[in-house]
Design a protein around this motif. Sequence first.
Motif, PDB file in Angstrom:
ATOM      1  N   GLU A 260      -7.860 -10.475  -6.710  1.00  0.00           N
ATOM      2  CA  GLU A 260      -7.523  -9.425  -7.672  1.00  0.00           C
ATOM      3  C   GLU A 260      -8.618  -9.227  -8.715  1.00  0.00           C
ATOM      4  O   GLU A 260      -9.016  -8.084  -8.999  1.00  0.00           O
ATOM      5  CB  GLU A 260      -6.200  -9.785  -8.356  1.00  0.00           C
ATOM      6  CG  GLU A 260      -5.688  -8.768  -9.334  1.00  0.00           C
ATOM      7  CD  GLU A 260      -4.380  -9.208  -9.967  1.00  0.00           C
ATOM      8  OE1 GLU A 260      -3.579  -8.326 -10.302  1.00  0.00           O
ATOM      9  OE2 GLU A 260      -4.158 -10.431 -10.138  1.00  0.00           O
TER      10      GLU A 260
ATOM     11  N   ALA B 285      -1.324  -5.460  -0.967  1.00  0.00           N
ATOM     12  CA  ALA B 285      -0.229  -6.169  -1.647  1.00  0.00           C
ATOM     13  C   ALA B 285      -0.290  -6.049  -3.161  1.00  0.00           C
ATOM     14  O   ALA B 285       0.748  -6.095  -3.825  1.00  0.00           O
ATOM     15  CB  ALA B 285      -0.237  -7.638  -1.236  1.00  0.00           C
ATOM     16  N   PHE B 286      -1.488  -5.859  -3.714  1.00  0.00           N
ATOM     17  CA  PHE B 286      -1.602  -5.713  -5.166  1.00  0.00           C
ATOM     18  C   PHE B 286      -0.966  -4.412  -5.661  1.00  0.00           C
ATOM     19  O   PHE B 286      -0.723  -4.249  -6.856  1.00  0.00           O
ATOM     20  CB  PHE B 286      -3.061  -5.794  -5.611  1.00  0.00           C
ATOM     21  CG  PHE B 286      -3.690  -7.143  -5.419  1.00  0.00           C
ATOM     22  CD1 PHE B 286      -3.004  -8.317  -5.668  1.00  0.00           C
ATOM     23  CD2 PHE B 286      -5.001  -7.232  -4.981  1.00  0.00           C
ATOM     24  CE1 PHE B 286      -3.586  -9.561  -5.481  1.00  0.00           C
ATOM     25  CE2 PHE B 286      -5.608  -8.472  -4.790  1.00  0.00           C
ATOM     26  CZ  PHE B 286      -4.897  -9.640  -5.044  1.00  0.00           C
ATOM     27  N   SER B 287      -0.680  -3.488  -4.748  1.00  0.00           N
ATOM     28  CA  SER B 287      -0.008  -2.232  -5.111  1.00  0.00           C
ATOM     29  C   SER B 287       1.319  -2.491  -5.811  1.00  0.00           C
ATOM     30  O   SER B 287       1.763  -1.691  -6.623  1.00  0.00           O
ATOM     31  CB  SER B 287       0.308  -1.412  -3.857  1.00  0.00           C
ATOM     32  OG  SER B 287      -0.827  -1.164  -3.104  1.00  0.00           O
ATOM     33  N   PHE B 288       1.940  -3.599  -5.464  1.00  0.00           N
ATOM     34  CA  PHE B 288       3.303  -3.873  -5.894  1.00  0.00           C
ATOM     35  C   PHE B 288       3.383  -4.894  -7.026  1.00  0.00           C
ATOM     36  O   PHE B 288       4.469  -5.171  -7.514  1.00  0.00           O
ATOM     37  CB  PHE B 288       4.115  -4.361  -4.678  1.00  0.00           C
ATOM     38  CG  PHE B 288       3.860  -3.513  -3.461  1.00  0.00           C
ATOM     39  CD1 PHE B 288       4.343  -2.216  -3.394  1.00  0.00           C
ATOM     40  CD2 PHE B 288       3.088  -3.984  -2.408  1.00  0.00           C
ATOM     41  CE1 PHE B 288       4.078  -1.406  -2.289  1.00  0.00           C
ATOM     42  CE2 PHE B 288       2.829  -3.190  -1.303  1.00  0.00           C
ATOM     43  CZ  PHE B 288       3.332  -1.895  -1.246  1.00  0.00           C
ATOM     44  N   THR B 289       2.203  -5.408  -7.444  1.00  0.00           N
ATOM     45  CA  THR B 289       2.234  -6.514  -8.406  1.00  0.00           C
ATOM     46  C   THR B 289       1.204  -6.447  -9.522  1.00  0.00           C
ATOM     47  O   THR B 289       1.337  -7.173 -10.500  1.00  0.00           O
ATOM     48  CB  THR B 289       1.991  -7.856  -7.679  1.00  0.00           C
ATOM     49  OG1 THR B 289       0.672  -7.839  -7.103  1.00  0.00           O
ATOM     50  CG2 THR B 289       3.026  -8.110  -6.597  1.00  0.00           C
ATOM     51  N   SER B 290       0.174  -5.628  -9.412  1.00  0.00           N
ATOM     52  CA  SER B 290      -0.996  -5.812 -10.268  1.00  0.00           C
ATOM     53  C   SER B 290      -1.091  -4.879 -11.475  1.00  0.00           C
ATOM     54  O   SER B 290      -1.560  -3.748 -11.376  1.00  0.00           O
ATOM     55  CB  SER B 290      -2.280  -5.694  -9.452  1.00  0.00           C
ATOM     56  OG  SER B 290      -3.389  -5.938 -10.297  1.00  0.00           O
TER      57      SER B 290
ATOM     58  N   LEU C 174      10.572  -4.279  -0.387  1.00  0.00           N
ATOM     59  CA  LEU C 174       9.440  -4.973  -1.010  1.00  0.00           C
ATOM     60  C   LEU C 174       8.163  -4.138  -0.995  1.00  0.00           C
ATOM     61  O   LEU C 174       7.332  -4.239  -1.887  1.00  0.00           O
ATOM     62  CB  LEU C 174       9.203  -6.303  -0.281  1.00  0.00           C
ATOM     63  CG  LEU C 174       8.143  -7.250  -0.836  1.00  0.00           C
ATOM     64  CD1 LEU C 174       8.537  -7.732  -2.234  1.00  0.00           C
ATOM     65  CD2 LEU C 174       7.972  -8.425   0.092  1.00  0.00           C
ATOM     66  N   HIS C 175       8.007  -3.275   0.008  1.00  0.00           N
ATOM     67  CA  HIS C 175       6.779  -2.504   0.189  1.00  0.00           C
ATOM     68  C   HIS C 175       6.939  -1.015  -0.122  1.00  0.00           C
ATOM     69  O   HIS C 175       6.128  -0.207   0.286  1.00  0.00           O
ATOM     70  CB  HIS C 175       6.284  -2.641   1.642  1.00  0.00           C
ATOM     71  CG  HIS C 175       5.808  -4.003   1.966  1.00  0.00           C
ATOM     72  ND1 HIS C 175       6.618  -4.937   2.550  1.00  0.00           N
ATOM     73  CD2 HIS C 175       4.613  -4.600   1.779  1.00  0.00           C
ATOM     74  CE1 HIS C 175       5.944  -6.057   2.722  1.00  0.00           C
ATOM     75  NE2 HIS C 175       4.720  -5.881   2.261  1.00  0.00           N
TER      76      HIS C 175
ATOM     77  N   SER D 179       4.820   1.444  -5.115  1.00  0.00           N
ATOM     78  CA  SER D 179       3.493   1.061  -5.594  1.00  0.00           C
ATOM     79  C   SER D 179       3.404   1.312  -7.095  1.00  0.00           C
ATOM     80  O   SER D 179       3.456   2.470  -7.528  1.00  0.00           O
ATOM     81  CB  SER D 179       2.416   1.863  -4.868  1.00  0.00           C
ATOM     82  OG  SER D 179       1.170   1.660  -5.517  1.00  0.00           O
ATOM     83  N   ILE D 180       3.222   0.264  -7.855  1.00  0.00           N
ATOM     84  CA  ILE D 180       3.071   0.439  -9.303  1.00  0.00           C
ATOM     85  C   ILE D 180       1.671   0.939  -9.654  1.00  0.00           C
ATOM     86  O   ILE D 180       1.488   1.576 -10.684  1.00  0.00           O
ATOM     87  CB  ILE D 180       3.421  -0.842 -10.092  1.00  0.00           C
ATOM     88  CG1 ILE D 180       2.472  -1.998  -9.774  1.00  0.00           C
ATOM     89  CG2 ILE D 180       4.874  -1.229  -9.845  1.00  0.00           C
ATOM     90  CD1 ILE D 180       2.642  -3.222 -10.672  1.00  0.00           C
ATOM     91  N   THR D 181       0.687   0.684  -8.784  1.00  0.00           N
ATOM     92  CA  THR D 181      -0.667   1.163  -9.067  1.00  0.00           C
ATOM     93  C   THR D 181      -0.770   2.678  -8.930  1.00  0.00           C
ATOM     94  O   THR D 181      -1.696   3.284  -9.469  1.00  0.00           O
ATOM     95  CB  THR D 181      -1.711   0.467  -8.164  1.00  0.00           C
ATOM     96  OG1 THR D 181      -1.321   0.611  -6.800  1.00  0.00           O
ATOM     97  CG2 THR D 181      -1.851  -1.004  -8.506  1.00  0.00           C
TER      98      THR D 181
END
Length: 164
Positions: free
Chosen positions: A55, A78-83, A111-112, A115-117
Amino acid sequence: MVARIMVLNGPNLNFLGIREPHIYGATTLGEIEASCAEAAKLLGVSLSFHQSNIEGELVSLIQSAHGSADAIIINPAAFSFTSIALIDALKIFGGPKIEVHISNIHARDELHRHSITSSASTAVICGLGPYGYVAAIIAAVQRLGRLPEAVPAALHGLRPSSQA
């Protein structure tokens, strides 16, 4: 001046072609990079292509784009959902930021799906498979107002009208 586009790829995308081919297909990241390079050449833009599983490296690449790239295309994976870190870095960049997902994330498991990004992106392309990257390059060039005359006739309709 030639438009400069930075393409960023997040974790596990280096295993495209092997990882879950029923979702992501058989195309490798190297093949995607080659098709992006071909599209960039056709459109007369320069392209840098990167992948990282880390990241912080992606954040540093986004920061390095400030002043060295005109647009960013990012598949945060995967960082779409967490970063939150990627969101904050993307917000700093002033040019077009186009988020790409190979699969249709809205049709995937819970889960997928979100996207927060995307909140820091100019546009989102998902579900077009590897072609989504080429579509993103075309969209970035269009957003920059730089579709050159050499664009095939089929793409001329994407050029913004000079008449208001």
